[in-house]
Design a protein around this motif. Structure first.
Motif, PDB file in Angstrom:
ATOM      1  N   GLY A 149      -7.180   3.571  10.911  1.00  0.00           N
ATOM      2  CA  GLY A 149      -6.947   5.004  10.859  1.00  0.00           C
ATOM      3  C   GLY A 149      -8.189   5.769  10.437  1.00  0.00           C
ATOM      4  N   GLU A 150      -8.030   7.061  10.232  1.00  0.00           N
ATOM      5  CA  GLU A 150      -9.171   7.913   9.898  1.00  0.00           C
ATOM      6  C   GLU A 150      -9.520   7.856   8.422  1.00  0.00           C
ATOM      7  OE1 GLU A 150      -8.364  11.803  11.319  1.00  0.00           O
ATOM      8  OE2 GLU A 150      -8.347  11.212  13.428  1.00  0.00           O
ATOM      9  N   ARG A 151      -8.578   7.478   7.590  1.00  0.00           N
ATOM     10  CA  ARG A 151      -8.844   7.293   6.175  1.00  0.00           C
ATOM     11  C   ARG A 151      -8.908   5.789   5.910  1.00  0.00           C
ATOM     12  NH1 ARG A 151      -5.986   6.294   1.580  1.00  0.00           N
ATOM     13  NH2 ARG A 151      -6.680   7.314  -0.342  1.00  0.00           N
ATOM     14  N   TRP A 152      -9.413   5.401   4.773  1.00  0.00           N
ATOM     15  CA  TRP A 152      -9.473   3.972   4.503  1.00  0.00           C
ATOM     16  C   TRP A 152      -8.066   3.399   4.352  1.00  0.00           C
ATOM     17  CZ3 TRP A 152      -7.821   1.610  -0.072  1.00  0.00           C
ATOM     18  CH2 TRP A 152      -7.577   2.450  -1.169  1.00  0.00           C
ATOM     19  N   LEU A 153      -7.929   2.163   4.748  1.00  0.00           N
ATOM     20  CA  LEU A 153      -6.630   1.497   4.796  1.00  0.00           C
ATOM     21  C   LEU A 153      -6.498   0.519   3.636  1.00  0.00           C
ATOM     22  CD1 LEU A 153      -4.080   0.938   6.716  1.00  0.00           C
ATOM     23  CD2 LEU A 153      -5.383  -1.070   7.463  1.00  0.00           C
ATOM     24  N   LYS A 154      -5.322   0.535   2.991  1.00  0.00           N
ATOM     25  CA  LYS A 154      -5.030  -0.411   1.920  1.00  0.00           C
ATOM     26  C   LYS A 154      -3.920  -1.347   2.378  1.00  0.00           C
ATOM     27  CE  LYS A 154      -3.575  -0.723  -2.950  1.00  0.00           C
ATOM     28  NZ  LYS A 154      -3.267   0.052  -4.185  1.00  0.00           N
ATOM     29  N   VAL A 155      -4.177  -2.652   2.293  1.00  0.00           N
ATOM     30  CA  VAL A 155      -3.197  -3.653   2.679  1.00  0.00           C
ATOM     31  C   VAL A 155      -2.844  -4.489   1.452  1.00  0.00           C
ATOM     32  CG1 VAL A 155      -2.699  -5.644   4.157  1.00  0.00           C
ATOM     33  CG2 VAL A 155      -4.082  -3.736   5.032  1.00  0.00           C
ATOM     34  N   VAL A 156      -1.560  -4.625   1.206  1.00  0.00           N
ATOM     35  CA  VAL A 156      -1.051  -5.397   0.068  1.00  0.00           C
ATOM     36  C   VAL A 156      -0.675  -6.788   0.540  1.00  0.00           C
ATOM     37  CG1 VAL A 156       0.830  -5.570  -1.614  1.00  0.00           C
ATOM     38  CG2 VAL A 156      -0.216  -3.341  -1.114  1.00  0.00           C
ATOM     39  N   VAL A 157      -1.017  -7.780  -0.273  1.00  0.00           N
ATOM     40  CA  VAL A 157      -0.613  -9.165  -0.048  1.00  0.00           C
ATOM     41  C   VAL A 157       0.369  -9.539  -1.152  1.00  0.00           C
ATOM     42  CG1 VAL A 157      -1.386 -11.552   0.205  1.00  0.00           C
ATOM     43  CG2 VAL A 157      -2.903  -9.667   0.891  1.00  0.00           C
ATOM     44  N   ASP A 158       1.586  -9.922  -0.756  1.00  0.00           N
ATOM     45  CA  ASP A 158       2.615 -10.220  -1.755  1.00  0.00           C
ATOM     46  C   ASP A 158       3.547 -11.284  -1.177  1.00  0.00           C
ATOM     47  OD1 ASP A 158       4.651 -10.296  -3.624  1.00  0.00           O
ATOM     48  OD2 ASP A 158       4.759  -8.122  -3.873  1.00  0.00           O
ATOM     49  N   ASP A 159       3.634 -12.430  -1.853  1.00  0.00           N
ATOM     50  CA  ASP A 159       4.503 -13.508  -1.392  1.00  0.00           C
ATOM     51  C   ASP A 159       5.961 -13.091  -1.298  1.00  0.00           C
ATOM     52  OD1 ASP A 159       2.507 -15.380  -1.089  1.00  0.00           O
ATOM     53  OD2 ASP A 159       2.605 -16.050  -3.164  1.00  0.00           O
ATOM     54  N   HIS A 160       6.334 -12.045  -2.021  1.00  0.00           N
ATOM     55  CA  HIS A 160       7.727 -11.601  -2.006  1.00  0.00           C
ATOM     56  C   HIS A 160       8.059 -10.785  -0.755  1.00  0.00           C
ATOM     57  CE1 HIS A 160       7.686 -12.014  -6.666  1.00  0.00           C
ATOM     58  NE2 HIS A 160       8.039 -13.144  -6.075  1.00  0.00           N
ATOM     59  N   LEU A 161       7.040 -10.356  -0.009  1.00  0.00           N
ATOM     60  CA  LEU A 161       7.272  -9.611   1.217  1.00  0.00           C
ATOM     61  C   LEU A 161       7.683 -10.571   2.332  1.00  0.00           C
ATOM     62  CD1 LEU A 161       4.143  -7.261   1.132  1.00  0.00           C
ATOM     63  CD2 LEU A 161       6.517  -6.583   0.711  1.00  0.00           C
ATOM     64  N   PRO A 162       8.622 -10.179   3.173  1.00  0.00           N
ATOM     65  CA  PRO A 162       9.076 -11.068   4.253  1.00  0.00           C
ATOM     66  C   PRO A 162       7.939 -11.521   5.166  1.00  0.00           C
ATOM     67  CG  PRO A 162      10.532  -9.158   4.057  1.00  0.00           C
ATOM     68  CD  PRO A 162       9.363  -8.899   3.170  1.00  0.00           C
ATOM     69  N   GLN A 163       6.976 -10.627   5.406  1.00  0.00           N
ATOM     70  CA  GLN A 163       5.877 -10.953   6.307  1.00  0.00           C
ATOM     71  C   GLN A 163       4.536 -11.050   5.578  1.00  0.00           C
ATOM     72  OE1 GLN A 163       6.814  -7.652   8.896  1.00  0.00           O
ATOM     73  NE2 GLN A 163       7.625  -9.025  10.472  1.00  0.00           N
ATOM     74  N   LEU A 164       4.569 -11.163   4.268  1.00  0.00           N
ATOM     75  CA  LEU A 164       3.415 -11.393   3.391  1.00  0.00           C
ATOM     76  C   LEU A 164       2.524 -10.165   3.220  1.00  0.00           C
ATOM     77  CD1 LEU A 164       1.884 -13.464   1.657  1.00  0.00           C
ATOM     78  CD2 LEU A 164       0.629 -14.165   3.710  1.00  0.00           C
ATOM     79  N   PHE A 165       2.367  -9.348   4.272  1.00  0.00           N
ATOM     80  CA  PHE A 165       1.467  -8.197   4.236  1.00  0.00           C
ATOM     81  C   PHE A 165       2.237  -6.891   4.415  1.00  0.00           C
ATOM     82  CE2 PHE A 165      -0.981 -11.723   6.078  1.00  0.00           C
ATOM     83  CZ  PHE A 165      -2.065 -11.774   5.205  1.00  0.00           C
ATOM     84  N   ALA A 166       1.691  -5.816   3.826  1.00  0.00           N
ATOM     85  CA  ALA A 166       2.246  -4.476   4.036  1.00  0.00           C
ATOM     86  C   ALA A 166       1.131  -3.469   3.839  1.00  0.00           C
ATOM     87  CB  ALA A 166       3.404  -4.179   3.088  1.00  0.00           C
ATOM     88  N   VAL A 167       1.206  -2.356   4.561  1.00  0.00           N
ATOM     89  CA  VAL A 167       0.275  -1.257   4.366  1.00  0.00           C
ATOM     90  C   VAL A 167       0.803  -0.373   3.244  1.00  0.00           C
ATOM     91  CG1 VAL A 167      -0.689   0.821   5.421  1.00  0.00           C
ATOM     92  CG2 VAL A 167      -0.500  -1.294   6.751  1.00  0.00           C
ATOM     93  N   ALA A 168      -0.090   0.027   2.350  1.00  0.00           N
ATOM     94  CA  ALA A 168       0.295   0.892   1.223  1.00  0.00           C
ATOM     95  C   ALA A 168      -0.358   2.255   1.399  1.00  0.00           C
ATOM     96  CB  ALA A 168      -0.122   0.265  -0.093  1.00  0.00           C
ATOM     97  N   ASP A 169       0.414   3.318   1.127  1.00  0.00           N
ATOM     98  CA  ASP A 169      -0.165   4.656   1.231  1.00  0.00           C
ATOM     99  C   ASP A 169      -0.705   5.090  -0.134  1.00  0.00           C
ATOM    100  OD1 ASP A 169       2.023   5.435  -0.326  1.00  0.00           O
ATOM    101  OD2 ASP A 169       3.148   6.175   1.393  1.00  0.00           O
ATOM    102  N   ALA A 170      -1.163   6.340  -0.208  1.00  0.00           N
ATOM    103  CA  ALA A 170      -1.803   6.835  -1.437  1.00  0.00           C
ATOM    104  C   ALA A 170      -0.859   6.827  -2.628  1.00  0.00           C
ATOM    105  CB  ALA A 170      -2.343   8.243  -1.205  1.00  0.00           C
ATOM    106  N   ASP A 171       0.468   6.906  -2.374  1.00  0.00           N
ATOM    107  CA  ASP A 171       1.452   6.925  -3.466  1.00  0.00           C
ATOM    108  C   ASP A 171       1.952   5.531  -3.825  1.00  0.00           C
ATOM    109  OD1 ASP A 171       1.365   9.733  -3.585  1.00  0.00           O
ATOM    110  OD2 ASP A 171       2.759   9.879  -1.900  1.00  0.00           O
ATOM    111  N   GLY A 172       1.406   4.520  -3.150  1.00  0.00           N
ATOM    112  CA  GLY A 172       1.815   3.155  -3.445  1.00  0.00           C
ATOM    113  C   GLY A 172       2.994   2.672  -2.635  1.00  0.00           C
ATOM    114  N   GLU A 173       3.545   3.543  -1.773  1.00  0.00           N
ATOM    115  CA  GLU A 173       4.658   3.125  -0.921  1.00  0.00           C
ATOM    116  C   GLU A 173       4.162   2.138   0.135  1.00  0.00           C
ATOM    117  OE1 GLU A 173       7.892   3.880  -1.189  1.00  0.00           O
ATOM    118  OE2 GLU A 173       7.476   4.960  -3.026  1.00  0.00           O
ATOM    119  N   ARG A 174       4.974   1.110   0.399  1.00  0.00           N
ATOM    120  CA  ARG A 174       4.594   0.075   1.354  1.00  0.00           C
ATOM    121  C   ARG A 174       5.322   0.264   2.677  1.00  0.00           C
ATOM    122  NH1 ARG A 174       4.586  -5.402  -2.463  1.00  0.00           N
ATOM    123  NH2 ARG A 174       3.094  -4.613  -4.032  1.00  0.00           N
ATOM    124  N   ARG A 175       4.589   0.016   3.790  1.00  0.00           N
ATOM    125  CA  ARG A 175       5.173   0.146   5.115  1.00  0.00           C
ATOM    126  C   ARG A 175       5.028  -1.166   5.879  1.00  0.00           C
ATOM    127  NH1 ARG A 175       2.024   4.734   4.598  1.00  0.00           N
ATOM    128  NH2 ARG A 175       0.414   3.839   5.915  1.00  0.00           N
TER     129      ARG A 175
END
Length: 317
Positions: free
Chosen positions: A291-317
């Protein structure tokens, strides 16, 4: 404190990777323990002549976050000059970062460059980028993280931009796939740069997946400029444009299909989609644009697919 502990973990992991022989790596058990960290990618998607300001702001924002490392995909926009003074300035910005910073080559760094006679200067500028940004055994930044380069293999000594490193039980790597159809040229004759890099990249992907299988890592994450899973170039009435990513896309699909873990490709292309970035999965193979802003990706074993994108508020997608 957490960043210092993570830096120590990275250093230890990479040191073991350098020393391990294939037989030792095969015998080494997969690392245990819960994985919960995040990494960032700064895209070159900024436009205009204010690349310095945008890059500095992104570095400042990522420094303020608790990230394992940051990948910078491209150091300039296509409209900025390609001279050594700008390259050196951007290199200094990366060196001043607090996080460990890994470089991923972008098309705007070299493909669009012209000499004084307005002839393509791409190959010379590619060599200069490799010299300035892809040498040494550590990342940029205060957290100097160890890495390995494809150039350690004598046959591919020229491809220092293809690098790999590890965090926990995940293998990370850059692969030189420039946006704009992978720098496939329509000129007559042999397409030297494209064809030679195609061979090097195929070897690099095969090496990485073989190493990942031996180490029993839970995932492999790739960083590239172009999106190998994007739509093929449009055909014109007069000429059919070859899909420069077709071989690489096929290699990703075949190798990921044999791999037991997750495979994620983080690329710098955004297209016309202005929606927030989201990982698109096909089986175990996923991709996401920075995207146009920097991207934050979270790695968490508890996530079904291990990875999620996090926005500025910490919400995961």
């Amino acid at each position: 404190m957490k960043r210092l502990l993570l830096t120590a973990l990275l250093a230890c992991s990479a040191s073991l990777a350098v020393l391990a022989t294939p037989s030792a790596a095969a015998a080494e058990p997969a690392q245990q323990g819960h994985q919960d960290f995040a990494f960032g990618m700064i895209s070159h998607a900024f436009a205009g002549d204010n690349g310095e300001e945008v890059l500095r702001r992104a570095i400042t924002e990522t420094d303020a976050d608790n990230l394992a490392f940051v990948v910078v995909n491209g150091i300039k926009s296509s409209s900025e000059p390609c001279d050594d003074a700008l390259y050196s300035q951007r290199r200094e910005i990366l060196s001043q970062a607090q996080n460990g910073v890994f470089m991923s080559l972008a098309a705007s760094d070299w493909i669009t460059c012209r000499d004084k006679e307005q002839r393509s200067d791409a190959i010379e500028r590619l060599a200069r980028m490799r010299e300035l940004f892809h040498s040494g055994e550590f990342s940029f930044g205060a957290s100097r993280l160890p890495l390995l380069r494809q150039s350690l293999t004598p046959k591919f000594r020229g491809y220092a931009e293809n690098t790999r490193w590890e965090v926990g039980n995940i293998l990370f790597a850059t692969v030189n796939l420039p946006a704009g159809n992978n720098h496939f040229l329509l000129d007559g004759g042999r397409n030297n740069e494209f064809e030679d890099r195609l061979i090097a990249n195929r070897n690099w992907l095969q090496h990485l997946f073989a190493y990942a299988a031996l180490k029993k890592v839970s995932a492999v994450v790739f960083f590239s400029d172009g999106n190998p899973f994007g739509p093929p170039p449009k055909r014109s009435f007069f000429r059919t444009q070859r899909d420069g990513f077709s071989e690489t896309r096929r290699a990703f699909s075949e190798l990921a299909g044999k791999f037991q873990g997750r495979v994620l490709v983080v690329h710098g292309e955004t297209g016309k989609n202005k929606n927030p970035p989201r990982i698109l999965w096909t089986g175990n193979l996923g991709s996401v644009g920075a995207g146009e802003r920097w991207l934050k990706v979270v790695v968490d074993d508890h996530l079904p697919q291990l990875f999620a994108v996090a926005d500025a508020d910490g919400e995961r997608r």
